[in-house]
Design an enzyme around this catalytic site. Structure first.
Site, PDB file in Angstrom:
ATOM      1  N   LYS A   6       0.856  -1.190   0.000  1.00  0.00           N
ATOM      2  CA  LYS A   6       0.000   0.000   0.000  1.00  0.00           C
ATOM      3  C   LYS A   6       0.884   1.230   0.000  1.00  0.00           C
ATOM      4  O   LYS A   6       1.712   1.414   0.892  1.00  0.00           O
ATOM      5  CB  LYS A   6      -0.917  -0.003   1.224  1.00  0.00           C
ATOM      6  CG  LYS A   6      -1.845   1.207   1.269  1.00  0.00           C
ATOM      7  CD  LYS A   6      -2.811   1.141   2.432  1.00  0.00           C
ATOM      8  CE  LYS A   6      -3.737   2.340   2.429  1.00  0.00           C
ATOM      9  NZ  LYS A   6      -4.660   2.335   3.583  1.00  0.00           N
ATOM     10  N   LYS A  51      -2.375  -1.745  -3.695  1.00  0.00           N
ATOM     11  CA  LYS A  51      -3.197  -0.550  -3.689  1.00  0.00           C
ATOM     12  C   LYS A  51      -2.347   0.696  -3.733  1.00  0.00           C
ATOM     13  O   LYS A  51      -1.380   0.769  -2.982  1.00  0.00           O
ATOM     14  CB  LYS A  51      -4.033  -0.580  -2.406  1.00  0.00           C
ATOM     15  CG  LYS A  51      -4.810   0.654  -2.109  1.00  0.00           C
ATOM     16  CD  LYS A  51      -5.459   0.524  -0.776  1.00  0.00           C
ATOM     17  CE  LYS A  51      -6.246   1.795  -0.555  1.00  0.00           C
ATOM     18  NZ  LYS A  51      -6.983   1.773   0.660  1.00  0.00           N
TER      19      LYS A  51
END
Ligand code: PBG
Length: 330
Positions: free
Chosen positions: A200, A252
């Protein structure tokens, strides 16, 4: 070439008709591979618009139930819940309170759809802290990794007690998957899964999400979310999450990191652990804004976006277009 301008090899032969293209299509997009992120606001009696995400709202408890039923009917097989509390404090008490908005919403949704949809919830403190960070702070204002882990363990237990199918630890604290797994197992929640935010990045593409959850964050998350310059590190994070017991590992944002997604998918191939990707708020907002201006053809852009994410190695996609895309591909 057999003579000037007469190629022998003609890839275009496989593109001649829709049937031919369908026959040789490499990448599939099924409704069942899509997860719809949903926001629910404490105390709302009706949905509240999110200006930077046209078409997405903060739900009331009532409309949240309806939205999940609608998703299930469209064939979407997962929802990821985010709660927006009315009050926040330094340690994010609302996250672990059984009557906190997220835990209440989990109960509502599980009661409404049961096993028809995989009910997931964000496991992170940022929506619940008055400073907006994903963890608790040291006296001098740094995010305290290990103190945060204790809070995550407690949060996992309150979500599991509410009936969540999978928790989604998104705070990027070191060791978070292991701690959550151990806490769940010790309490007998061995069937509660973990969708880990493996790679992330500290991304500007989360911008509209911060409006969506009324974020209190000042500054940034660069001491815990990853540096956008580091692709290999994304693979390292993903492998650590698998080691710690993640059931699904996520990359992500999706679009700016399709290369990381591909590397992670390749690295996890032998482990058999599925890979997810989060088509985040800023990626949604860019397409919506361009489409609203007539600069882009909206539906093809949505399908192309999701197909590209699948093609880069995502088994599962979190997308605000989940319901609409499910209907488009059905
Ligand atoms: C953290 C969290 C964020 C998103 C999902 N979980 C925000 C952040 O890390 O700042 C972003 C999702 C999106 O942009 O669509 N709870």
């Amino acid at each position: 070439m057999n003579e000037i301008n007469r190629p022998v090899v003609r890839p275009r032969r496989l593109r001649t008709t829709p049937a031919m293209r369908e026959l040789v299509a490499e990448t599939t997009l099924r409704p069942g591979q899509l997860v719809l992120p949903l926001f629910v606001g404490e105390g709302l009696s009706e949905p509240r618009a999110i200006s930077s995400m046209p078409g997405v709202v903060q739900h009331s408890r009532d409309t949240l139930r309806k939205a999940v039923v609608e998703a299930a009917e469209a064939g979407v097989r997962g929802v990821m819940l985010f709660g927006i509390p009315t009050t926040k404090d330094a340690v994010g008490t609302g996250a672990t309170d059984p009557d906190g908005i997220l835990n209440v919403a989990i109960r509502d949704v599980v009661e409404e759809v049961g096993d028809a949809v995989v009910v997931m919830a964000d496991l992170c403190l940022d929506e619940f802290t008055d400073h907006g960070h994903c963890g608790v702070l040291t006296p001098d204002g740094r995010v305290d990794n290990d103190a945060t882990l204790a809070a995550y363990a407690e949060m996992a237990l309150s979500q599991a007690a509410a009936g969540v199918d999978m928790v989604g630890p998104s705070g990027m604290m070191d060791g978070q998957v292991a701690v959550v797994r151990a806490a769940l197992d010790a309490a007998g929640h061995t069937d509660t899964g973990i969708l880990a935010y493996g790679a992330k990045y500290a991304s500007a593409f989360f911008g509209p999400f911060r409006e969506a959850v009324d974020s209190s964050l000042q500054g940034d998350r660069r001491t815990y979310q990853q540096d956008p310059r580091n692709g290999r590190e994304g693979v390292r994070e993903a492998l650590l999450d698998v080691e710690q017991g993640a059931d699904i590992v996520m990359v992500k944002p999706a679009l700016a990191y399709l290369d990381v997604l591909r590397h992670v998918a390749d690295a996890l191939q032998d482990s058999g652990v599925p890979v997810a990707a989060y088509n985040v708020s800023g990626e949604y907002a860019m397409v919506e804004a361009a489409a609203a201006n007539g600069w882009i053809d909206r539906e093809p852009a949505i399908l192309e976006t999701l197909t590209a994410i699948r093609g880069a190695g995502a088994d599962v996609i979190l997308t605000y277009w989940a319901v609409e895309a499910a209907r488009l591909v059905r």
